[in-house]
Design an enzyme around this catalytic site. Structure first.
Site, PDB file in Angstrom:
ATOM      1  N   SER A 132       0.879 -27.223 -21.466  1.00  0.00           N
ATOM      2  CA  SER A 132       1.373 -27.153 -22.852  1.00  0.00           C
ATOM      3  C   SER A 132       1.661 -25.712 -23.274  1.00  0.00           C
ATOM      4  O   SER A 132       2.589 -25.471 -24.056  1.00  0.00           O
ATOM      5  CB  SER A 132       0.400 -27.829 -23.820  1.00  0.00           C
ATOM      6  OG  SER A 132      -0.758 -27.072 -23.997  1.00  0.00           O
ATOM      7  N   ASN A 133       0.890 -24.765 -22.766  1.00  0.00           N
ATOM      8  CA  ASN A 133       1.211 -23.355 -23.081  1.00  0.00           C
ATOM      9  C   ASN A 133       2.514 -22.940 -22.408  1.00  0.00           C
ATOM     10  O   ASN A 133       3.325 -22.215 -22.994  1.00  0.00           O
ATOM     11  CB  ASN A 133       0.056 -22.444 -22.655  1.00  0.00           C
ATOM     12  CG  ASN A 133      -1.059 -22.447 -23.684  1.00  0.00           C
ATOM     13  OD1 ASN A 133      -0.940 -21.841 -24.740  1.00  0.00           O
ATOM     14  ND2 ASN A 133      -2.134 -23.163 -23.384  1.00  0.00           N
ATOM     15  N   ILE A 139      -9.771 -18.085  -9.744  1.00  0.00           N
ATOM     16  CA  ILE A 139     -10.171 -16.684  -9.904  1.00  0.00           C
ATOM     17  C   ILE A 139      -9.362 -15.882  -8.898  1.00  0.00           C
ATOM     18  O   ILE A 139      -9.231 -16.276  -7.734  1.00  0.00           O
ATOM     19  CB  ILE A 139     -11.681 -16.555  -9.644  1.00  0.00           C
ATOM     20  CG1 ILE A 139     -12.435 -17.333 -10.717  1.00  0.00           C
ATOM     21  CG2 ILE A 139     -12.104 -15.089  -9.616  1.00  0.00           C
ATOM     22  CD1 ILE A 139     -13.926 -17.468 -10.458  1.00  0.00           C
ATOM     23  N   ASN A 175      -3.932 -13.524 -19.597  1.00  0.00           N
ATOM     24  CA  ASN A 175      -4.476 -14.876 -19.518  1.00  0.00           C
ATOM     25  C   ASN A 175      -4.765 -15.365 -20.926  1.00  0.00           C
ATOM     26  O   ASN A 175      -5.108 -14.575 -21.808  1.00  0.00           O
ATOM     27  CB  ASN A 175      -5.793 -14.841 -18.722  1.00  0.00           C
ATOM     28  CG  ASN A 175      -6.464 -16.196 -18.609  1.00  0.00           C
ATOM     29  OD1 ASN A 175      -5.801 -17.201 -18.310  1.00  0.00           O
ATOM     30  ND2 ASN A 175      -7.759 -16.244 -18.840  1.00  0.00           N
ATOM     31  N   SER A 208      -8.376 -16.472 -27.049  1.00  0.00           N
ATOM     32  CA  SER A 208      -8.105 -15.049 -26.820  1.00  0.00           C
ATOM     33  C   SER A 208      -7.019 -14.908 -25.759  1.00  0.00           C
ATOM     34  O   SER A 208      -7.014 -15.657 -24.776  1.00  0.00           O
ATOM     35  CB  SER A 208      -9.358 -14.337 -26.290  1.00  0.00           C
ATOM     36  OG  SER A 208     -10.470 -14.548 -27.129  1.00  0.00           O
TER      37      SER A 208
HETATM   38  C1  GRF Z   1      -5.751 -23.950 -22.379  1.00  0.00           C
HETATM   39  O1  GRF Z   1      -6.769 -24.395 -23.228  1.00  0.00           O
HETATM   40  C2  GRF Z   1      -5.948 -22.506 -22.021  1.00  0.00           C
HETATM   41  O2  GRF Z   1      -6.559 -21.766 -23.029  1.00  0.00           O
HETATM   42  C3  GRF Z   1      -6.865 -22.598 -20.832  1.00  0.00           C
HETATM   43  O3  GRF Z   1      -6.478 -23.740 -20.147  1.00  0.00           O
HETATM   44  C4  GRF Z   1      -5.826 -24.640 -21.031  1.00  0.00           C
HETATM   45  C5  GRF Z   1      -4.477 -24.902 -20.452  1.00  0.00           C
HETATM   46  O4  GRF Z   1      -3.779 -25.861 -21.198  1.00  0.00           O
HETATM   47  N1  GRF Z   1      -6.831 -21.389 -20.052  1.00  0.00           N
HETATM   48  P1  GRF Z   1      -2.261 -26.148 -20.851  1.00  0.00           P
HETATM   49  O5  GRF Z   1      -2.192 -26.476 -19.367  1.00  0.00           O
HETATM   50  O6  GRF Z   1      -1.479 -24.924 -21.205  1.00  0.00           O
HETATM   51  O7  GRF Z   1      -1.895 -27.323 -21.694  1.00  0.00           O
END
Ligand code: GRF
Length: 223
Positions: A16-17, A95, A110, A139
């Protein structure tokens, strides 16, 4: 118009990001060019999404490498072929090897779902609720060899509702994550934010506290 800023995105899961950044590129609200979307899971929804958006994708299977360092070295060598100026980890659940990462420090960010330095690692929503915290958040930070420990660029926060569950809290936070990540990428693409000697600089000055996502979706310095 200045050339679009080339970025690569690494994702392992839902994406989703990634989708938020694809949208921002498509609508030209961000001056970016997503040159590659790479991941460690060939069937991850994130990679499907990138393919459907017509982006270059790369899936590498860690099982095909003897060590984590070898996998990371190959991944980063292939990313380098696309010449990104920034690599965004957007739900990349691995990691990174410190020696592979080292030459890239300052060019990898990140997004992490907690108000760092609270709750590095996994199950952040559950841990914030269990601790009885009033606030939670996300963050965006520069990636260093310390897990979720690099200098923080910016944070978004929200109040934890009395009846919050890890799932409701995660769902409430997610749209803020999308805005936070896009806003950070924009500042980096505009060269207003950079990492200098392990310190985040914003418009040339060292940040003494992370920027904060305001209600209008822009980043502000802390009062
Ligand atoms: C998000 O909550 C991000 O903060 C974390 O992993 C999740 C990824 O969600 N690092 P998406 O795959 O972007 O929906």
């Amino acid at each position: 118009m200045p050339a679009a800023y080339p970025i690569a995105i690494l994702a392992s899961g839902r994406g989703s990001n990634l989708a938020a950044l694809i949208d921002a590129q498509r609508t030209a609200s961000l001056p970016i060019d997503i040159v590659l979307v790479a991941g460690d899971k060939a069937h991850a929804p994130a990679l499907r999404l990138a393919e459907e958006a017509g982006l270059s994708t790369l899936a590498l299977d860690p099982a095909g490498y003897a060590t984590r360092a070898e996998f990371d070295a190959d991944l980063f060598a292939r990313i380098a072929e696309h010449a990104p100026r920034l690599i965004v980890l957007a739900g990349f659940m691995r990691i990174l090897d410190a020696s592979v990462l080292e030459p890239w420090v300052g060019r990898v960010i990140n997004i992490h779902p907690s108000l760092l330095p609270l709750y590095r690692g996994l199950r952040t929503h559950e841990r914030a609720i269990a601790a009885g915290d009033a606030m939670h958040g996300a963050s965006v930070h520069y990636v260093t060899s310390e897990l979720d420990g690099g200098p923080v660029i910016a944070q978004a926060s929200l109040a934890i509702a009395a009846d919050a569950t890890p799932a409701t809290l995660a769902a409430e936070l997610l749209p803020l994550e999308h805005r936070l990540l896009a806003a950070c990428v924009e500042l980096i693409a505009e060269q207003r934010v950079a990492l200098d000697d392990n310190v985040v600089r914003y418009d040339g000055s060292a940040l003494s506290a992370p920027l904060r996502l305001g209600p209008d979706g822009t980043l502000e310095t802390s009062a």
